[in-house]
Design a protein around this motif. Structure first.
Motif: not given
Length: 312
Positions: A73, A75, A89
């Motif tokens: 999760r 980035i 991501r």
């Protein structure tokens, strides 16, 4: 005296203006020097693959991260076969013999990216996003945008400061020429017993002004030397800016040219300072002993007696 409403209003407007200026400049400072917020890189978003988290024209601030710090999760910005880095991501972390690799996907894309991203291709993890400033950054990176956003405002600012400085030099010369005779006349006229005290007060006032109003003094020879240095460096900086076409090189060339013009203007403004004063036909003849006679006439002595100190 109390502060008037107009003064309060001017102060409030000044404070608000400074705050707005800082708010407008701070994002570009963070983008240009991300180290001020603990980051390492700044990039402009070019596509909408990560919408709504980030849109084209936004800027991402990226910090370098170790493999243990990158999790699902997050980035990340990574290098691909293209010269332009990609920011997507992490949707999965894969353990391999060569180390960790990451499966990435754009939030607006339906499918993950093809292949995995090895850690040695990762530039860093995105700390935060600055909206919209990428449009300005991209515009400034063009020749026309750089001239409009950097060169023209800088030239106007330096020109305004140079104009103000030249006028202040002229005003100081005129004021000094008018004030000299009055000061001399004031000391020559002090012949009574109180003249010593008056002259002493005047001397202390002049010393205070000199100490409080201290400034850097440049002689004409110093200005000549500075002009020669700028003149020698200007062709090199212009050539470097032409060959490299980088913002820093162009900025250096522009700053060198402005510095050369600034020093040249100062040198030109002092062109008449070395001229000897013109003799006036109607004035009294020069008397080399006149100053000493005037000083002797106004000089006071003190003699200590049993009754105290008296002026003689």
């Amino acid at each position: 005296m109390g502060v008037t409403d107009d003064e309060w209003l001017r102060t409030a407007v000044h404070v608000v203006g400074v705050i707005l200026l800082i708010a407008a400049v701070a994002p570009f400072v963070v983008y240009g020097v991300p180290q001020v917020v603990g980051a390492d890189h700044g990039f402009v978003v070019l596509s909408g693959s990560m919408e709504p988290a980030m849109s084209p024209g936004d800027a991402v601030i990226v910090r370098e991260a170790s493999p243990d710090e990158i999790t699902e999760r997050d980035i990340i910005t990574f290098q691909t076969d293209s010269e332009t880095p990609t920011t997507h991501r992490v949707v999965d972390v894969v353990e391999r013999e060569s180390g960790e690799a990451y499966v990435t996907k754009g939030d607006a894309n339906e499918d993950p990216d093809s292949g995995t991203v090895p850690y040695d291709r990762v530039i860093g993890e995105v700390l935060f996003v600055i909206p919209l400033i990428g449009y300005v950054v991209n515009a400034v990176n063009t020749p026309v945008g750089f001239v409009a956003a950097v060169v023209v405002p800088l030239a106007l600012f330096v020109g305004s400061e140079l104009w103000t400085l030249l006028h202040s030099v002229d005003d100081d010369v005129e004021t000094g020429g008018d004030g000299g005779p009055e000061t001399a006349g004031g000391h020559a006229a002090a012949t009574d017993g109180n003249s010593g005290a008056a002259g002493s007060v005047g001397s202390h006032s002049a010393a205070d002004v000199d100490s409080e109003g201290s400034a850097i003094t440049l002689t004409r020879s110093s200005l000549q030397l500075l002009a020669v240095v700028f003149a020698l460096y200007l062709p090199y900086s212009a050539y470097a800016a032409y060959k490299l076409t980088e913002a820093w090189a162009i900025t250096g060339a522009v700053a060198t040219g402005i510095g050369f013009l600034f020093v040249g203007g100062l040198y030109a403004s002092t062109a008449g300072d070395d001229a000897p004063p013109a003799d006036t036909e109607d004035g009294p003849p020069d008397d080399p002993d006149g100053g000493a006679a005037a000083a002797a006439a106004g000089e006071t002595t003190t003699v200590e007696t049993d009754g105290g100190t008296h002026g003689g």
